[in-house]
Motif scaffolding. Structure first.
Motif, PDB file in Angstrom:
ATOM      1  N   GLY A 169      17.403 -20.300  12.283  1.00  0.00           N
ATOM      2  CA  GLY A 169      17.524 -21.173  13.449  1.00  0.00           C
ATOM      3  C   GLY A 169      17.049 -22.722  12.886  1.00  0.00           C
ATOM      4  N   ASP A 170      16.070 -22.595  12.306  1.00  0.00           N
ATOM      5  CA  ASP A 170      15.237 -23.959  11.840  1.00  0.00           C
ATOM      6  C   ASP A 170      16.285 -24.549  10.510  1.00  0.00           C
ATOM      7  N   ALA A 171      16.827 -23.511   9.784  1.00  0.00           N
ATOM      8  CA  ALA A 171      17.527 -23.843   8.548  1.00  0.00           C
ATOM      9  C   ALA A 171      18.939 -24.414   8.906  1.00  0.00           C
ATOM     10  N   ILE A 172      19.404 -23.835  10.075  1.00  0.00           N
ATOM     11  CA  ILE A 172      20.605 -24.533  10.641  1.00  0.00           C
ATOM     12  C   ILE A 172      20.417 -26.184  11.102  1.00  0.00           C
ATOM     13  N   LYS A 173      19.408 -26.435  11.538  1.00  0.00           N
ATOM     14  CA  LYS A 173      19.001 -27.701  11.716  1.00  0.00           C
ATOM     15  C   LYS A 173      19.171 -28.474  10.656  1.00  0.00           C
ATOM     16  N   LEU A 174      18.419 -28.051   9.622  1.00  0.00           N
ATOM     17  CA  LEU A 174      18.054 -28.837   8.379  1.00  0.00           C
ATOM     18  C   LEU A 174      19.332 -29.016   7.541  1.00  0.00           C
ATOM     19  N   THR A 175      20.392 -27.982   7.731  1.00  0.00           N
ATOM     20  CA  THR A 175      21.708 -27.951   6.982  1.00  0.00           C
ATOM     21  C   THR A 175      22.616 -29.132   7.707  1.00  0.00           C
ATOM     22  N   VAL A 176      22.410 -29.186   9.280  1.00  0.00           N
ATOM     23  CA  VAL A 176      23.185 -30.156  10.135  1.00  0.00           C
ATOM     24  C   VAL A 176      22.732 -31.766   9.624  1.00  0.00           C
ATOM     25  N   ASN A 177      21.346 -31.863   9.562  1.00  0.00           N
ATOM     26  CA  ASN A 177      20.751 -33.162   9.483  1.00  0.00           C
ATOM     27  C   ASN A 177      21.136 -33.440   7.989  1.00  0.00           C
ATOM     28  N   SER A 178      21.373 -32.355   6.946  1.00  0.00           N
ATOM     29  CA  SER A 178      21.272 -32.903   5.665  1.00  0.00           C
ATOM     30  C   SER A 178      23.127 -33.369   5.261  1.00  0.00           C
TER      31      SER A 178
END
Length: 302
Positions: free
Chosen positions: A270-279
């Protein structure tokens, strides 16, 4: 990672001074959870109940409301479009990103997906020959994957993972139903992050269907799919159920708390998804594919 609440049939969800209020109308018990501890509420039953004020409070606190249809697939995700900053600038960046950058982004996504498929096979104890075969396929990836290596890898991978007679699709068998449910949960959360950041979900990297309002979600989900595959193989198939039940679906929702690695750091999906979208936002702003951050399995297993 905040909590993802799977709302069962017998609960009425409302609000209180303490936060979200869950009232069991069978045994009359009540439970409370602070707004800031919740990321999403999933209503997976047509008989679920909630108050009007719940919607207001969820919007104020950035809590997603996901409603599923009678087949338990997400039917509606309520997003908040207000207070988005620089939305026009982001839309312009999406529309004007060059084909070379898009091709490189898609190549990175395909490479990550195939690597994760190979590692999923390895983590679940499948043949080393099969693992090596999937790994070797990535050597044929070209810029933009113009030879569609991604689709070829999928055709080889799924029978290795779930048996030679398995066919991937929107079928009612327990494996496909589980995969479809897990993918749809990830897709919904990816879409939430996309919209929160002011991106247009229909403007994809590789997917470009005029009938698909979620092309970008379908691009960014690809490296995450293998994590669902592993959970289904290890947690659902072992139950020997013929059909997906509510307990199975509740188990699949826990995919968002599975661990992965990005940049040598461990994250919940769930947190990785946020990181991917931010990247991806960084990629748009810098007109470069180099900043895209995608998940991998933890070496040696969980």
């Amino acid at each position: 990672m905040k909590n993802i609440i799977y709302v069962k049939t017998q609960y009425f969800v409302s609000t209180s001074n303490q936060g979200l209020k869950f009232s069991n109308f069978i045994d009359k018990s009540k439970q409370y959870m602070a707004y800031d501890d919740v990321d999403a509420l999933i209503f997976d039953n047509v008989n679920g109940y909630f108050s009007n004020k719940l919607i207001q409070k969820c919007v104020e606190h950035g809590i997603s409301l996901i409603f599923c249809d009678e087949k338990h697939s997400p039917l509606l995700l309520l997003d908040n479009l207000y207070n988005q900053k620089k939305r026009f600038e982001l839309l312009n960046n999406q529309l004007t990103i060059g084909n070379k950058v898009k091709n490189r982004l898609w190549s990175k996504i395909v490479l990550s997906k195939i690597n994760n498929q190979a590692q999923c096979l390895e983590e679940t104890g499948h043949s080393k020959i099969n693992v090596s075969l999937i790994k070797s396929i990535k050597n044929n990836i070209t810029e933009g994957d113009k030879h569609n290596v991604e689709a070829y890898a999928a055709r080889e991978y799924f029978p290795m993972m779930f048996g030679k007679n398995f066919k991937r699709g929107r079928y009612d068998d327990i494996v496909n139903a589980s995969l479809n449910y897990g993918y749809s949960i990830l897709r919904a959360l990816i879409r939430k992050e996309i919209v929160i950041h002011g991106l247009e979900p229909s403007f994809g990297i590789h997917h470009a269907s005029v009938e698909n309002p979620f092309n970008l979600s379908d691009d960014l989900i690809e490296p995450y799919r293998a994590f669902v595959d592993e959970l289904v193989y290890e947690s659902i198939l072992s139950k020997n159920h013929e059909q997906l039940d509510s307990d199975d679906r509740e188990d699949i929702v826990k995919i968002l708390f599975e661990k992965c690695v990005i940049d040598n750091k461990v994250y919940c999906l769930g947190d990785a998804i946020k990181l991917t979208v931010n990247s991806y936002l960084d990629c748009l702003n810098n007109k470069s594919s180099s900043n895209l951050k995608l998940p991998t399995f933890i070496e040696g297993g969980k």
